[in-house]
Design a protein around this motif. Structure first.
Motif, PDB file in Angstrom:
ATOM      1  N   PRO A  54      80.267  -0.461   9.974  1.00 22.03           N
ATOM      2  CA  PRO A  54      78.203  -0.704   9.867  1.00 22.03           C
ATOM      3  C   PRO A  54      77.452   0.666  11.117  1.00 22.03           C
ATOM      4  O   PRO A  54      76.843   1.210  10.907  1.00 22.03           O
ATOM      5  CB  PRO A  54      77.581  -1.604  10.971  1.00 22.03           C
ATOM      6  N   SER A  55      78.785   0.649  12.221  1.00 22.15           N
ATOM      7  CA  SER A  55      78.236   1.738  13.227  1.00 22.15           C
ATOM      8  C   SER A  55      79.568   2.205  14.112  1.00 22.15           C
ATOM      9  O   SER A  55      81.010   1.192  13.387  1.00 22.15           O
ATOM     10  CB  SER A  55      77.153   0.768  14.438  1.00 22.15           C
ATOM     11  N   ILE A  56      79.825   3.197  14.274  1.00 26.46           N
ATOM     12  CA  ILE A  56      81.134   3.645  15.550  1.00 26.46           C
ATOM     13  C   ILE A  56      81.132   2.132  16.368  1.00 26.46           C
ATOM     14  O   ILE A  56      82.139   1.805  16.271  1.00 26.46           O
ATOM     15  CB  ILE A  56      80.568   4.692  15.821  1.00 26.46           C
ATOM     16  N   GLU A  57      80.139   2.054  16.356  1.00 32.27           N
ATOM     17  CA  GLU A  57      80.221   0.903  18.061  1.00 32.27           C
ATOM     18  C   GLU A  57      80.957  -0.041  17.756  1.00 32.27           C
ATOM     19  O   GLU A  57      81.632  -0.646  17.778  1.00 32.27           O
ATOM     20  CB  GLU A  57      78.748   0.960  18.897  1.00 32.27           C
ATOM     21  N   GLU A  58      80.263  -0.661  15.623  1.00 33.34           N
ATOM     22  CA  GLU A  58      81.409  -1.803  15.516  1.00 33.34           C
ATOM     23  C   GLU A  58      82.868  -1.601  15.287  1.00 33.34           C
ATOM     24  O   GLU A  58      83.633  -2.454  15.187  1.00 33.34           O
ATOM     25  CB  GLU A  58      80.735  -2.392  14.176  1.00 33.34           C
ATOM     26  N   MET A  59      82.820   0.099  14.402  1.00 24.61           N
ATOM     27  CA  MET A  59      84.707   0.063  14.783  1.00 24.61           C
ATOM     28  C   MET A  59      85.162   0.062  15.649  1.00 24.61           C
ATOM     29  O   MET A  59      86.372  -0.311  15.809  1.00 24.61           O
ATOM     30  CB  MET A  59      84.009   1.552  14.058  1.00 24.61           C
ATOM     31  N   THR A  60      84.856   0.582  16.643  1.00 23.94           N
ATOM     32  CA  THR A  60      85.531   0.343  18.251  1.00 23.94           C
ATOM     33  C   THR A  60      86.017  -1.120  18.532  1.00 23.94           C
ATOM     34  O   THR A  60      86.761  -1.310  18.855  1.00 23.94           O
ATOM     35  CB  THR A  60      84.675   1.384  19.378  1.00 23.94           C
ATOM     36  N   LYS A  61      84.767  -2.215  18.282  1.00 22.75           N
ATOM     37  CA  LYS A  61      84.419  -3.387  18.378  1.00 22.75           C
ATOM     38  C   LYS A  61      85.760  -3.544  18.454  1.00 22.75           C
ATOM     39  O   LYS A  61      86.593  -4.915  18.533  1.00 22.75           O
ATOM     40  CB  LYS A  61      83.777  -3.565  18.998  1.00 22.75           C
ATOM     41  N   ARG A  62      86.180  -3.913  17.203  1.00 15.97           N
ATOM     42  CA  ARG A  62      86.877  -4.411  15.957  1.00 15.97           C
ATOM     43  C   ARG A  62      88.157  -4.049  16.238  1.00 15.97           C
ATOM     44  O   ARG A  62      88.982  -4.710  15.873  1.00 15.97           O
ATOM     45  CB  ARG A  62      86.254  -3.924  14.532  1.00 15.97           C
ATOM     46  N   LEU A  63      88.606  -2.488  17.034  1.00 22.50           N
ATOM     47  CA  LEU A  63      89.867  -2.024  16.944  1.00 22.50           C
ATOM     48  C   LEU A  63      89.807  -2.928  18.217  1.00 22.50           C
ATOM     49  O   LEU A  63      91.781  -3.027  18.554  1.00 22.50           O
ATOM     50  CB  LEU A  63      89.520  -0.707  17.106  1.00 22.50           C
ATOM     51  N   ARG A  64      89.257  -3.534  19.147  1.00 23.30           N
ATOM     52  CA  ARG A  64      89.367  -3.964  19.787  1.00 23.30           C
ATOM     53  C   ARG A  64      90.243  -4.905  20.110  1.00 23.30           C
ATOM     54  O   ARG A  64      90.818  -5.232  20.707  1.00 23.30           O
ATOM     55  CB  ARG A  64      89.090  -3.834  21.668  1.00 23.30           C
ATOM     56  N   LYS A  65      89.607  -5.651  19.402  1.00 23.77           N
ATOM     57  CA  LYS A  65      90.078  -6.817  18.756  1.00 23.77           C
ATOM     58  C   LYS A  65      91.040  -7.431  18.253  1.00 23.77           C
ATOM     59  O   LYS A  65      91.621  -8.154  18.236  1.00 23.77           O
ATOM     60  CB  LYS A  65      88.541  -7.776  17.882  1.00 23.77           C
ATOM     61  N   ARG A  66      92.136  -6.251  17.908  1.00 22.24           N
ATOM     62  CA  ARG A  66      93.306  -6.281  17.034  1.00 22.24           C
ATOM     63  C   ARG A  66      94.224  -6.985  18.111  1.00 22.24           C
ATOM     64  O   ARG A  66      94.971  -7.441  18.300  1.00 22.24           O
ATOM     65  CB  ARG A  66      93.749  -5.388  16.738  1.00 22.24           C
ATOM     66  N   GLY A  67      94.250  -6.543  19.578  1.00 24.53           N
ATOM     67  CA  GLY A  67      94.589  -6.199  20.575  1.00 24.53           C
ATOM     68  C   GLY A  67      96.325  -5.544  20.297  1.00 24.53           C
ATOM     69  O   GLY A  67      97.523  -6.097  21.015  1.00 24.53           O
ATOM     70  N   THR A  68      96.393  -4.112  19.600  1.00 20.70           N
ATOM     71  CA  THR A  68      97.558  -3.959  19.176  1.00 20.70           C
ATOM     72  C   THR A  68      97.275  -2.280  19.974  1.00 20.70           C
ATOM     73  O   THR A  68      98.407  -2.129  19.766  1.00 20.70           O
ATOM     74  CB  THR A  68      97.270  -4.590  18.239  1.00 20.70           C
ATOM     75  N   GLU A  69      95.780  -2.120  20.326  1.00 19.76           N
ATOM     76  CA  GLU A  69      95.736  -1.147  20.699  1.00 19.76           C
ATOM     77  C   GLU A  69      95.573  -1.205  21.797  1.00 19.76           C
ATOM     78  O   GLU A  69      94.871  -1.298  21.993  1.00 19.76           O
ATOM     79  CB  GLU A  69      95.445  -0.072  19.947  1.00 19.76           C
ATOM     80  N   THR A  70      96.572   0.134  22.344  1.00 17.16           N
ATOM     81  CA  THR A  70      95.927   1.109  23.730  1.00 17.16           C
ATOM     82  C   THR A  70      94.578   1.736  23.188  1.00 17.16           C
ATOM     83  O   THR A  70      94.469   1.623  22.595  1.00 17.16           O
ATOM     84  CB  THR A  70      97.235   1.875  23.534  1.00 17.16           C
ATOM     85  N   GLU A  71      94.401   1.146  25.018  1.00 14.15           N
ATOM     86  CA  GLU A  71      92.724   2.402  24.911  1.00 14.15           C
ATOM     87  C   GLU A  71      93.023   3.634  24.385  1.00 14.15           C
ATOM     88  O   GLU A  71      92.411   4.249  23.447  1.00 14.15           O
ATOM     89  CB  GLU A  71      92.935   2.832  25.947  1.00 14.15           C
ATOM     90  N   GLU A  72      94.387   4.412  24.744  1.00 11.43           N
ATOM     91  CA  GLU A  72      94.665   5.429  23.968  1.00 11.43           C
ATOM     92  C   GLU A  72      94.494   6.149  22.794  1.00 11.43           C
ATOM     93  O   GLU A  72      94.345   6.688  21.550  1.00 11.43           O
ATOM     94  CB  GLU A  72      95.483   6.456  24.484  1.00 11.43           C
ATOM     95  N   SER A  73      95.416   4.880  21.475  1.00  7.87           N
ATOM     96  CA  SER A  73      94.788   4.517  20.223  1.00  7.87           C
ATOM     97  C   SER A  73      93.795   4.773  20.102  1.00  7.87           C
ATOM     98  O   SER A  73      93.952   4.591  19.180  1.00  7.87           O
ATOM     99  CB  SER A  73      95.502   3.837  19.855  1.00  7.87           C
ATOM    100  N   ILE A  74      93.128   3.904  20.426  1.00  2.00           N
ATOM    101  CA  ILE A  74      91.673   3.254  20.075  1.00  2.00           C
ATOM    102  C   ILE A  74      91.025   4.586  19.643  1.00  2.00           C
ATOM    103  O   ILE A  74      90.401   4.489  19.243  1.00  2.00           O
ATOM    104  CB  ILE A  74      91.119   2.660  20.974  1.00  2.00           C
ATOM    105  N   GLU A  75      91.127   5.167  20.544  1.00  2.68           N
ATOM    106  CA  GLU A  75      89.821   6.519  21.173  1.00  2.68           C
ATOM    107  C   GLU A  75      90.544   7.732  19.602  1.00  2.68           C
ATOM    108  O   GLU A  75      89.475   7.999  19.237  1.00  2.68           O
ATOM    109  CB  GLU A  75      90.225   7.334  22.779  1.00  2.68           C
ATOM    110  N   ARG A  76      91.624   7.851  19.813  1.00  2.00           N
ATOM    111  CA  ARG A  76      92.585   8.627  19.020  1.00  2.00           C
ATOM    112  C   ARG A  76      91.597   8.232  17.507  1.00  2.00           C
ATOM    113  O   ARG A  76      91.829   8.811  16.499  1.00  2.00           O
ATOM    114  CB  ARG A  76      93.841   8.967  18.511  1.00  2.00           C
ATOM    115  N   ARG A  77      92.105   6.962  16.703  1.00  2.00           N
ATOM    116  CA  ARG A  77      91.433   6.046  16.182  1.00  2.00           C
ATOM    117  C   ARG A  77      89.867   6.449  15.794  1.00  2.00           C
ATOM    118  O   ARG A  77      88.860   6.807  14.752  1.00  2.00           O
ATOM    119  CB  ARG A  77      92.718   4.764  15.542  1.00  2.00           C
ATOM    120  N   THR A  78      89.640   6.314  16.714  1.00  2.00           N
ATOM    121  CA  THR A  78      87.557   6.052  16.558  1.00  2.00           C
ATOM    122  C   THR A  78      87.571   7.514  16.569  1.00  2.00           C
ATOM    123  O   THR A  78      86.597   7.606  15.317  1.00  2.00           O
ATOM    124  CB  THR A  78      87.131   6.441  17.770  1.00  2.00           C
TER     125      THR A  78
END
Length: 213
Positions: A134-158
């Motif tokens: 629905p949005s970039i914000e929601e996509m990032t939120k779902r990545l954080r919710k996984r609990g398996t990604e580092t902040e660096e990985s989340i930024e790269r995937r975003t």
């Protein structure tokens, strides 16, 4: 297109359904629900060099292989398509799709944009569907919710996800995933429409077949 790719495509019967989505969009859950709703659907299990995650099974979610194994298969032309995503390899082997396709089963391919580029270049016939958040914000939120990604990985995937969203014109259909069940219903409607195309029509009787020549 290689000779092997050309020969394989001439024998396919089932409908290939190609689905892409940025990380954090809900692609895995959507695809699992599709297999529950479509008993004649088979998933083309990809090969990957990334590490297995909790809850995943080798040979079910992916074939988890070493980089040496993957490169050997790649050099032997065993892949319909392959791509490097971030630091890992992903590829769809002919072996994972040719038998179910020849038997008339629909086949589900979960690919990234690079994989779609490969199939488009070889004029691979199928329904190309892009699922978006629905949005970039929601996509990032779902990545954080996984609990398996580092902040660096989340930024790269975003950042990768933003580029994938820009590639929407490579696809036939775009669906925004507000709700998994609604998304699945939209894909089922697409599959029904694709199977009703004139180019895929198969006569249901000998007299109609004779009439159409």
């Amino acid at each position: 297109m290689t000779k092997k790719q050309d020969e394989w495509q001439m024998t396919q019967k089932g409908l290939p359904i190609i689905i892409s989505a940025p990380s954090g969009t809900g692609k895995t859950t959507t695809c699992k629900r599709l297999t529950q709703r479509m008993p004649d659907l088979r998933i083309a299990t990809s090969h990957t060099t990334r590490k297995i995650r909790d809850g995943e099974s080798d040979g079910v979610d992916y074939f988890f292989v070493s980089k040496n194994e993957f490169e050997t298969k790649r050099d032997n032309k065993d892949f319909l398509e392959w791509a490097q995503v971030h630091t890992e390899y992903y590829g769809t082997s002919f072996e994972s799709i040719e038998k179910p396709q020849q038997e008339g089963f629909d086949i589900l391919l979960e690919l990234d944009v690079q994989g779609v580029d490969s199939l488009r270049n070889m004029k691979f016939d199928g329904a190309y569907i892009l699922i978006l958040p629905p949005s970039i914000e929601e996509m990032t939120k779902r990545l954080r919710k996984r609990g398996t990604e580092t902040e660096e990985s989340i930024e790269r995937r975003t950042n990768t996800g933003k580029e994938e969203i820009k590639s929407y014109k490579k696809y036939d259909y775009v669906i925004t995933n507000f709700d998994i069940e609604e998304t699945v219903e939209s894909i089922l409607a697409i599959v029904h429409a694709e199977k009703s195309r004139v180019s895929r029509y198969i006569p249901t009787s000998n007299d109609i077949k004779e009439l159409l020549g």
